[in-house]
Enzyme design. Structure first.
Site, PDB file in Angstrom:
ATOM      1  N   THR A   1      45.979  40.771  41.240  1.00 54.39           N
ATOM      2  CA  THR A   1      45.361  41.975  41.735  1.00 54.39           C
ATOM      3  C   THR A   1      43.429  41.378  41.323  1.00 54.39           C
ATOM      4  O   THR A   1      43.136  40.653  41.356  1.00 54.39           O
ATOM      5  CB  THR A   1      45.102  43.544  40.830  1.00 54.39           C
ATOM      6  N   CYS A   2      42.733  42.291  42.302  1.00 52.93           N
ATOM      7  CA  CYS A   2      41.239  42.232  42.360  1.00 52.93           C
ATOM      8  C   CYS A   2      40.665  43.050  41.146  1.00 52.93           C
ATOM      9  O   CYS A   2      39.894  43.022  41.231  1.00 52.93           O
ATOM     10  CB  CYS A   2      41.123  42.674  43.538  1.00 52.93           C
ATOM     11  N   ASP A   3      41.457  43.068  40.148  1.00 50.53           N
ATOM     12  CA  ASP A   3      41.155  43.915  39.402  1.00 50.53           C
ATOM     13  C   ASP A   3      40.338  42.434  37.639  1.00 50.53           C
ATOM     14  O   ASP A   3      41.103  41.903  37.737  1.00 50.53           O
ATOM     15  CB  ASP A   3      41.946  45.076  38.435  1.00 50.53           C
TER      16      ASP A   3
ATOM     17  N   ASN B   1      46.867  47.467  44.505  1.00 50.11           N
ATOM     18  CA  ASN B   1      46.844  46.228  45.464  1.00 50.11           C
ATOM     19  C   ASN B   1      47.823  46.047  46.594  1.00 50.11           C
ATOM     20  O   ASN B   1      48.026  44.684  46.671  1.00 50.11           O
ATOM     21  CB  ASN B   1      46.218  44.992  44.797  1.00 50.11           C
TER      22      ASN B   1
ATOM     23  N   LYS C   1      42.470  48.664  48.168  1.00 48.34           N
ATOM     24  CA  LYS C   1      42.520  48.898  46.928  1.00 48.34           C
ATOM     25  C   LYS C   1      42.251  50.495  46.442  1.00 48.34           C
ATOM     26  O   LYS C   1      43.031  50.621  45.897  1.00 48.34           O
ATOM     27  CB  LYS C   1      42.713  46.993  45.963  1.00 48.34           C
TER      28      LYS C   1
END
Lengths: 376, 376
Positions: free
Chosen positions: A323-325, A366, B47
């Site tokens: 994910t973009c986290d 996501n 997101k």
């Protein structure tokens, strides 16, 4: 990884990420716990993995169940569990959940404060209740001690109050913390429970049960003591602190029963040196903290990782999810190494992931679908 | 809380826990961002909240979209977004996801390493690509700097390589970290981007775009600078570092657009002193870290909390979720206070929870259903 899971993965080649659980292994683990603690009744902690095929097998084996919510009670009943074999084991319960469980025939409830006790007296009258003690969680890789439990003094008052409220003051519980590596933690807690039961007996109240909770560890990356060792320490401690007339003993294993029975199969999405000459390669998998591996928070649970290239030369890696986290990092500090030839598209197996993975998984963070599950 | 949400909650009294989002407020926030940064194109970070009614409104408003996965690309397309208005903004992408997005017409992709660049060259030939720089995340309450981004030197090499690979070397991106309180963080990052674009121009490669990422803060418990301030600082920094011929500017707000537009309505399950004479009361809600409030990890995001008893005497509380997990604690150290008369059954509203809540939510941890959502 059991031969059955190995065969399933190689023959079916399921889409990743997915969890594969060998139900026969669950049965073996259940029997191993019975053998190690023959005096105890097993209340499987449903929260570890509530999948129906697993509950079916445990009902067949005669297991009891520790439910964290009305929804989990209902799942157990649907799988054929009898209400008298279900404990509502969450100290924090909505009134509507207490009512629903009581109406369904559940008569065993935990509490750790007077407010919850009064709810139980009103909405689950006459039920057997047990009080959760706060005990030391030192040695646990996933501690549970800040949020739950009360002092021995308060527990004593509360059990006497339970009797006044028309409830059946049945026993005492504690939880030494999940993935507890030290059997001594149980011994210390059992001593506390023993002393509390003696005090209450002096008050004219004889409790009949001690619930040792869960916490029994399984092997991840590092070795842990076997269940037989925990069984010996616990049996000896029970005799020391309760003498020959033992109370009923309950245990609530979750991770121990299902953890080792499961494997997460995942795919490498990217391997990168990230433009640095030094430092680990970064390996990004198609599962991360928000896809189910929530227990890697703080790198608490360190899973064992297998690749098809094992045996080749290795080097340091950091492992992260897809994910973009920025928080979706599995391991940076835990000194993982993986084969230097590992590349995007490779499959990687994360071992002993049968517990606390499918349920922690986010609904769609996501955009990723929840973890697929296969019970074989 | 907007009047529309207030009215919805009092009239409909929906089951808790639930998220209520005011779509008109989303529109106001979108327009506020347009006004503050008129030179920038807004790519909504899907997101943050991918709910269809919200995407529908943003498509109507002419927003572009920053997608973290093929699934999010697909959601945007279903809501009527045009593929040329979608950026595939995750530096970590499966080949299958790149292919699917490319086949659907998406031509804008991020990367931060040569391995990902080579994937893009092969499976998204000719696309516009931009490279993510690693920048300082100091000042951000939810930092993103460990997992993503590369150095300016490496970015320079990679952009030249992108051209060699037949891709369109389009621009540079960075992310100053989510809930970034300091506008200076953008200024510093813009200076880095400016210097990199100048270096590349000297190499004969003229990039046309700078993507400022997201991170724009919203008000939680503490005050934050307004978006106009960020707009001023950014506009000034762009002029200083790029002169009069500005590149295209992209921004990727998520939290800023939808965070303030949502409220989580929850119920108090238990209030307890936990048998202690001192220390806070513990307030257990029917939503916690695993029910969607994942950003309370480490007490990073400190939500504002409203009760029907506000204005009465207050005292210290610790706040926790309803699960049996010891990690399911929202706030212990952040000095929250709540009315002393608060009791089980009371409703409590958690403000500014429109972003990063519905999607982080677990599928069924402890048996609890995913968070219900209402878009009004």
């Amino acid at each position: 990884m059991t031969p059955k899971i190995s065969q399933f993965l190689s023959q079916k080649n399921p889409s990743t990420p997915c969890l594969v659980v060998d139900i026969d292994e669950v049965e073996l683990r259940y029997r191993a716990m019975q053998a190690a603690l023959p005096a105890a009744r097993i209340y499987y902690a449903v929260k570890a993995n509530p999948a129906r095929p697993l509950l079916d097998r445990l009902v067949f084996l005669g297991s009891c169940f520790d439910a964290a919510s009305w929804e989990e009670v209902d799942l157990c009943l649907s799988a054929g569990a009898r209400p008298e074999n279900i404990s509502f084991g969450n100290t924090v319960k909505k009134v509507s959940a207490i009512k629903a469980a009581y109406d369904a025939g559940v008569r065993l409830f935990v509490f750790d404060c007077v407010e919850e006790l009064e709810k139980l007296a009103r909405f689950a009258p006459g039920s057997r209740v047990y009080c959760r003690l706060l005990v030391n969680n030192h040695g646990a890789e996933w501690p549970l001690s800040r949020k739950f439990g009360t002092t021995p003094e308060s527990a004593r008052t509360l059990m006497l109050r339970a009797r006044e409220l028309g409830l059946d003051p049945y026993g005492i519980s504690f939880h030494v913390g999940s993935q507890q590596l030290s059997a001594d933690a149980y011994e210390v807690a059992i001593a506390q429970a023993g002393s509390l039961l003696a005090d209450l007996a002096a008050d004219g109240l004889r409790l009949r049960m001690v619930n040792l909770g869960g916490g029994f560890p399984i092997q991840y990356r590092d070795d842990v003591p076997g269940i037989a060792h925990f069984g010996q320490v616990i049996s000896r401690a029970m005799k020391i602190h309760f003498g020959e007339t033992l109370p009923e003993i309950l245990v609530e294993p979750g991770r121990f029963i299902v953890g080792s029975a499961g494997v997460v199969s995942t795919e490498v999405v990217l391997v990168s040196q990230r433009g640095r000459d030094e430092g680990p390669r970064w390996v990004y998998l198609d599962i991360g903290r928000f896809g189910g591996l929530a227990e890697t928070e703080g790198e608490a649970i360190r899973y064992m990782i297998r690749t098809a290239r094992d045996g080749e030369e290795v080097s340091s890696v950091a492992l992260a999810g897809p994910t973009c986290d920025g928080a979706d990092i599995l391991y940076e500090k835990s000194c993982y190494t993986l084969p230097v030839t590992l590349e995007a598209g490779d499959r990687v197996e994360i071992l002993a992931t049968g517990a606390y993975v499918s349920t922690y998984c986010s609904t769609r963070f996501n955009g990723f679908a929840p973890l697929a599950e296969h019970y074989i």
